[in-house]
Scaffold this motif. Structure first.
Motif, PDB file in Angstrom:
ATOM      1  N   LEU A  23       0.827  -1.176  -0.061  1.00  0.00           N
ATOM      2  CA  LEU A  23      -0.033   0.074   0.034  1.00  0.00           C
ATOM      3  C   LEU A  23       0.777   1.106  -0.083  1.00  0.00           C
ATOM      4  N   ALA A  24       0.595   2.015  -0.936  1.00  0.00           N
ATOM      5  CA  ALA A  24       1.750   3.173  -1.129  1.00  0.00           C
ATOM      6  C   ALA A  24       0.865   4.661  -1.344  1.00  0.00           C
ATOM      7  N   GLN A  25       1.367   5.560  -0.630  1.00  0.00           N
ATOM      8  CA  GLN A  25       0.974   7.110  -0.931  1.00  0.00           C
ATOM      9  C   GLN A  25       1.463   7.709  -2.490  1.00  0.00           C
ATOM     10  N   THR A  26       0.884   8.022  -3.037  1.00  0.00           N
ATOM     11  CA  THR A  26       1.235   8.480  -4.483  1.00  0.00           C
ATOM     12  C   THR A  26       0.737   9.849  -4.922  1.00  0.00           C
ATOM     13  N   THR A  27       1.280  10.258  -5.872  1.00  0.00           N
ATOM     14  CA  THR A  27       0.781  11.648  -6.334  1.00  0.00           C
ATOM     15  C   THR A  27      -0.689  11.463  -7.041  1.00  0.00           C
ATOM     16  N   LYS A  28      -1.081  10.414  -7.270  1.00  0.00           N
ATOM     17  CA  LYS A  28      -2.470  10.133  -7.612  1.00  0.00           C
ATOM     18  C   LYS A  28      -3.329   9.316  -6.849  1.00  0.00           C
ATOM     19  N   GLY A  29      -3.066   9.447  -5.422  1.00  0.00           N
ATOM     20  CA  GLY A  29      -3.898   8.984  -4.283  1.00  0.00           C
ATOM     21  C   GLY A  29      -2.990   7.778  -3.994  1.00  0.00           C
ATOM     22  N   ILE A  85       5.570  -1.159 -14.882  1.00  0.00           N
ATOM     23  CA  ILE A  85       6.953  -0.942 -14.528  1.00  0.00           C
ATOM     24  C   ILE A  85       6.812  -0.186 -13.109  1.00  0.00           C
ATOM     25  N   LEU A  86       7.414  -0.668 -12.454  1.00  0.00           N
ATOM     26  CA  LEU A  86       8.027   0.061 -11.060  1.00  0.00           C
ATOM     27  C   LEU A  86       9.331   0.353 -11.138  1.00  0.00           C
ATOM     28  N   PHE A  87       9.744   1.939 -11.081  1.00  0.00           N
ATOM     29  CA  PHE A  87      10.987   2.402 -11.160  1.00  0.00           C
ATOM     30  C   PHE A  87      11.510   3.168 -10.193  1.00  0.00           C
ATOM     31  N   SER A  88      12.339   3.144  -9.590  1.00  0.00           N
ATOM     32  CA  SER A  88      12.894   4.213  -8.583  1.00  0.00           C
ATOM     33  C   SER A  88      13.959   5.053  -9.175  1.00  0.00           C
ATOM     34  N   HIS A  89      13.907   6.325  -8.678  1.00  0.00           N
ATOM     35  CA  HIS A  89      15.109   7.487  -8.924  1.00  0.00           C
ATOM     36  C   HIS A  89      15.532   8.077  -7.540  1.00  0.00           C
ATOM     37  N   PRO A  90      16.664   8.367  -7.600  1.00  0.00           N
ATOM     38  CA  PRO A  90      17.291   8.804  -6.315  1.00  0.00           C
ATOM     39  C   PRO A  90      16.775   9.740  -5.563  1.00  0.00           C
ATOM     40  N   GLU A  91      16.452  11.086  -6.302  1.00  0.00           N
ATOM     41  CA  GLU A  91      15.961  12.040  -5.491  1.00  0.00           C
ATOM     42  C   GLU A  91      15.160  13.151  -6.561  1.00  0.00           C
ATOM     43  N   ASP A  92      14.334  13.786  -5.629  1.00  0.00           N
ATOM     44  CA  ASP A  92      13.387  14.925  -6.522  1.00  0.00           C
ATOM     45  C   ASP A  92      14.434  16.031  -6.847  1.00  0.00           C
ATOM     46  N   PHE A  93      13.983  16.740  -7.890  1.00  0.00           N
ATOM     47  CA  PHE A  93      14.561  18.260  -7.917  1.00  0.00           C
ATOM     48  C   PHE A  93      16.278  17.862  -8.192  1.00  0.00           C
ATOM     49  N   THR A  94      16.497  16.796  -9.137  1.00  0.00           N
ATOM     50  CA  THR A  94      17.977  16.618  -9.376  1.00  0.00           C
ATOM     51  C   THR A  94      17.804  16.442 -10.971  1.00  0.00           C
ATOM     52  N   PRO A  95      18.979  16.612 -11.512  1.00  0.00           N
ATOM     53  CA  PRO A  95      18.885  16.862 -13.180  1.00  0.00           C
ATOM     54  C   PRO A  95      18.742  15.480 -13.877  1.00  0.00           C
ATOM     55  N   VAL A  96      19.403  14.566 -13.503  1.00  0.00           N
ATOM     56  CA  VAL A  96      19.302  13.304 -14.309  1.00  0.00           C
ATOM     57  C   VAL A  96      17.746  12.701 -14.301  1.00  0.00           C
ATOM     58  N   CYS A  97      17.269  12.730 -12.856  1.00  0.00           N
ATOM     59  CA  CYS A  97      15.991  12.104 -12.654  1.00  0.00           C
ATOM     60  C   CYS A  97      14.977  13.139 -13.403  1.00  0.00           C
ATOM     61  N   THR A  98      15.227  14.305 -13.547  1.00  0.00           N
ATOM     62  CA  THR A  98      14.343  15.146 -14.347  1.00  0.00           C
ATOM     63  C   THR A  98      14.013  14.765 -15.540  1.00  0.00           C
ATOM     64  N   THR A  99      15.266  14.282 -16.380  1.00  0.00           N
ATOM     65  CA  THR A  99      15.084  13.908 -17.637  1.00  0.00           C
ATOM     66  C   THR A  99      14.349  12.632 -17.720  1.00  0.00           C
ATOM     67  N   GLU A 100      14.835  11.734 -16.818  1.00  0.00           N
ATOM     68  CA  GLU A 100      14.082  10.359 -16.874  1.00  0.00           C
ATOM     69  C   GLU A 100      12.449  10.273 -16.876  1.00  0.00           C
ATOM     70  N   LEU A 143       5.610  13.312  -0.231  1.00  0.00           N
ATOM     71  CA  LEU A 143       4.574  13.305  -1.365  1.00  0.00           C
ATOM     72  C   LEU A 143       4.622  14.922  -1.790  1.00  0.00           C
ATOM     73  N   GLU A 144       4.619  15.875  -0.718  1.00  0.00           N
ATOM     74  CA  GLU A 144       4.831  17.401  -1.166  1.00  0.00           C
ATOM     75  C   GLU A 144       6.084  17.651  -1.891  1.00  0.00           C
ATOM     76  N   SER A 145       7.101  17.075  -1.867  1.00  0.00           N
ATOM     77  CA  SER A 145       8.098  17.288  -2.893  1.00  0.00           C
ATOM     78  C   SER A 145       7.891  16.862  -3.981  1.00  0.00           C
ATOM     79  N   HIS A 146       7.519  15.608  -4.158  1.00  0.00           N
ATOM     80  CA  HIS A 146       7.046  15.113  -5.551  1.00  0.00           C
ATOM     81  C   HIS A 146       5.942  15.952  -6.463  1.00  0.00           C
ATOM     82  N   GLU A 147       5.242  16.389  -5.508  1.00  0.00           N
ATOM     83  CA  GLU A 147       3.984  17.411  -6.416  1.00  0.00           C
ATOM     84  C   GLU A 147       4.620  18.680  -6.588  1.00  0.00           C
TER      85      GLU A 147
END
Length: 218
Positions: A13-19, A33-48, A74-78
């Motif tokens: 069960l997870a909290q997501t940007t879509k509920g 496809i479940l995929f992880s990225h290191p951190e929000d507000f970082t350059p490579v992740c933004t392009t991915e 969740l706030e950071s993601h949004e």
């Protein structure tokens, strides 16, 4: 024990940007496809994540749902989604999991154990660039892990999905560099020549163990 190909993908069960989502229920009847990225507000992740968003029509065409994950809130993601949309000229519509407590990342072995720089402000490890392709029966079909410094090629992951889905329908495998139905495929070694003649008229025998065919000609 680490997750392996053929294992059932753990439910969560997870909290997501879509509920909130219950993973198995959310993906019921579809590939995921479940995929992880290191951190929000970082350059490579933004392009991915921008590229994943742009591929939305291709995921939908293949009955694939995509969901991202990192150890951010969740706030950071949004807040970050607005930057992705702006800089990558897209619209992120897929959910991103907020796993600040690292519960899902731990179960899926996504946390970085090598790179001492891939940590948060408290020194806690961040996620690496993991990818899990999971079929409609919740079976893990692909696991790929990239280091934090290397952005992924999601067109390659799309190609793998095509290969897996095709191999599930027909007794074939796909060779190195296979790009789609315009390329030859390999007749599976479990198929003898008599059966191959019925399934794949006109197949070619290069070696007894290497037989090829173009499916649009079969």
């Amino acid at each position: 024990m680490p997750l392996r190909l053929g294992d059932i993908a753990p439910d969560f069960l997870a909290q997501t940007t879509k509920g909130d989502i219950q993973f198995h229920q959310w993906k019921e009847g579809t590939w995921a496809i479940l995929f992880s990225h290191p951190e929000d507000f970082t350059p490579v992740c933004t392009t991915e994540l921008g590229r994943v968003a742009k591929l939305a029509p291709e995921w939908e065409k293949r009955n694939v749902k995509v969901v991202g994950l990192s150890c951010n809130t969740l706030e950071s993601h949004e807040q970050w989604i607005a930057d992705i949309d702006e800089t990558q000229n897209t619209s992120v519509q897929f959910p991103i999991i907020a796993d600040a407590e690292r519960k899902i990342a731990t179960v899926y072995d996504m946390l970085d154990k090598q790179d001492a720089t891939n940590v948060d402000k408290k020194g806690m490890p961040l996620t690496v660039r993991s990818v899990f392709v999971i079929d409609p029966k919740n079976v893990i079909r692909l696991i790929i892990t990239y280091p934090a410094s290397t952005g992924r090629n999601f067109d390659e992951i799309l190609r793998v999905v095509d290969s897996l889905q095709l191999a599930d329908k027909k007794k074939i495998a796909t060779p190195e560099g296979w790009r789609g139905l315009q390329d030859e495929v390999i007749v599976h070694n479990s198929v003898n020549n008599e059966e191959a003649a019925k399934l794949f008229p006109g197949f070619k025998v290069i070696k007894p163990y290497l037989r090829t065919v173009k499916l649009n000609d079969a």
